[in-house]
Scaffold this motif. Structure first.
Motif, short mmCIF file in Angstrom:
data_model
loop_
_atom_site.label_atom_id
_atom_site.label_comp_id
_atom_site.label_asym_id
_atom_site.label_seq_id
_atom_site.Cartn_x
_atom_site.Cartn_y
_atom_site.Cartn_z
N GLN A 1 0.83 -1.20 0.00
CA GLN A 1 0.00 0.00 0.00
C GLN A 1 0.87 1.25 0.00
O GLN A 1 0.43 2.31 -0.44
N TRP B 1 -6.28 -10.17 -11.63
CA TRP B 1 -5.33 -9.67 -10.63
C TRP B 1 -4.40 -8.60 -11.21
O TRP B 1 -3.82 -7.83 -10.47
N TYR C 1 -3.16 -7.18 -1.43
CA TYR C 1 -2.87 -8.57 -1.80
C TYR C 1 -1.57 -8.56 -2.58
O TYR C 1 -1.42 -7.82 -3.56
N ILE D 1 -10.27 -6.65 1.30
CA ILE D 1 -8.84 -6.95 1.36
C ILE D 1 -8.11 -5.65 1.09
O ILE D 1 -8.26 -5.05 0.03
N ASN E 1 -5.16 -2.14 -5.12
CA ASN E 1 -4.52 -2.55 -3.86
C ASN E 1 -3.75 -3.87 -3.98
O ASN E 1 -3.76 -4.68 -3.05
N HIS E 2 -3.10 -4.09 -5.10
CA HIS E 2 -2.33 -5.32 -5.24
C HIS E 2 -0.86 -4.99 -5.47
O HIS E 2 -0.50 -3.88 -5.89
N CYS F 1 -10.59 -7.15 -3.16
CA CYS F 1 -9.67 -6.02 -3.30
C CYS F 1 -10.41 -4.80 -3.84
O CYS F 1 -10.16 -3.67 -3.41
#
Length: 355
Positions: A140, A298, A282, A279, A303-304, A274
């Motif tokens: 993050q 993905w 990730y 979540i 937020n990955h 996400c």
């Protein structure tokens, strides 16, 4: 010590290993990067650095990156190859159909860690024998911060509103084998509350030394965790384990780090969680399938911190697993047995962690 290698071979291999063998290696193409480092051996061009050794001993060594479909280079050699070498970074999937076709197959070596690209149930049914052999800085902060820098921006508040320290947080590992235990040991200095779930409790002395608490029931552990790290093998029991229902048992705002295999997660459930913010982050570099298609959700979910599967393929790791492959091949050519503790499938029986 070399990196773990997975192999599968027919029970009679130790009695029939004489003579030249046809060996097929499946690796990724390095293209223009192949000549940038002489130790870059984990690619098609580097061929694990064992070509001259194999060919000087009368073996036929074929190397390719073409592994998908009935018209692939790999498929052309399925029926008469004796040894298949592959990697988890560019896996050649050893399906039940391929096992049935591979009449001469005696040995499958994975240059790296993992066996999920092999259909273990089909291998067991065919009475094959096989061996298997953290860094938690929040994505993050790192990735959005990097994006600000390259875009000429400076907005600390845009990152700080959702950034936390690792100290004092509850971190749970799903799986406490070799990698899971190392994770717990390395997190101890960060003063985290450490939990772990596994089918077997670790040594009580080590557990006390680390300060980790065993959670027999995964569903009881999940809602306690601020960070969940997945370190369990991919098996029929763990495939798709983290689905919508399992994710709902976690804390809202959980961070998940997947060190294991992408197929342990329900792909769309992760993407949805996400996107909704359930979540908070990730991260990992394992996908299903691999290579991941361009439309894999993905790639685009918020937020990955996903990367291509590169964590086990540093130059140092390549040298380790190349050495390991050579060692296993040398034992195989000499008709020597392998250490009992290294088997995944032996005479039709799966090892306990894969049942």
């Amino acid at each position: 010590m070399f990196q773990s290698i997975v192999f599968v071979f027919r029970s009679s291999v130790l009695q029939t290993s004489a003579g030249g063998k046809k060996i097929v290696g499946v690796f990724y193409q390095a293209s223009e990067y192949a000549d940038k480092n002489p130790n870059f051996v984990g690619c098609v061009e580097g061929a694990l650095g064992i070509r001259s050794w194999l060919e000087s001993n009368g073996h036929h060594y074929i190397v390719t990156d073409d592994k998908e479909g009935l018209d692939s280079e790999l498929e052309k050699h399925i029926e008469d190859m004796h040894v298949l070498i592959t990697t988890p970074f560019h896996p050649a999937y050893v399906t039940a159909e391929r096992i049935k076709k591979a009449k001469n197959l005696e040995l499958v070596l994975t240059a790296g860690i993992g066996s999920d690209h092999i259909d273990l149930l089909a291998a067991a049914a065919a009475r094959l024998t096989g061996r298997a052999d953290a860094h938690l800085d929040s994505a993050q902060e790192l990735l959005p911060g990097y994006q600000q820098v390259v875009q000429g921006e400076w907005n600390v508040a845009g990152i700080a509103h959702r950034a936390y320290d690792l100290e004092g947080k509850t971190v749970g590992t799903v799986g406490a084998g070799r990698i899971g235990r190392l994770l717990l040991q390395r997190l101890k200095p960060f003063n985290c509350n450490l939990l772990y779930h596994d089918r077997i409790q670790i040594n009580p002395e080590l557990e006390k030394e680390i300060g980790a608490i065993f959670e027999e029931d995964l569903d009881v552990m999940l809602p306690k965790c601020d960070v969940i790290v997945i370190n369990t093998p991919l098996t029929e029991k763990t495939r798709g384990m983290f689905n919508k229902e399992k994710i709902a048992k976690m804390k809202k705002g959980v961070i998940i780090v997947n060190n294991a295999r992408g197929a342990i997660m329900d792909t769309q459930a992760v993407a949805d969680a996400c996107s909704s913010g359930y979540i908070a982050g990730y991260g990992g570099d394992v996908w299903f399938p691999q290579p991941a298609p361009k439309d894999h959700p993905w790639r685009y979910m918020p937020n990955h911190a996903m990367t291509p599967h590169t964590s086990g393929t540093t130059i140092d790791a390549q040298l380790r697993y190349a050495s390991g492959v050579k060692d296993m091949l040398d034992r195989y050519f000499k008709g020597e047995d392998f250490p009992t503790e290294n088997y995944i499938v032996k005479e039709g029986e799966l090892a306990g962690q894969y049942k």
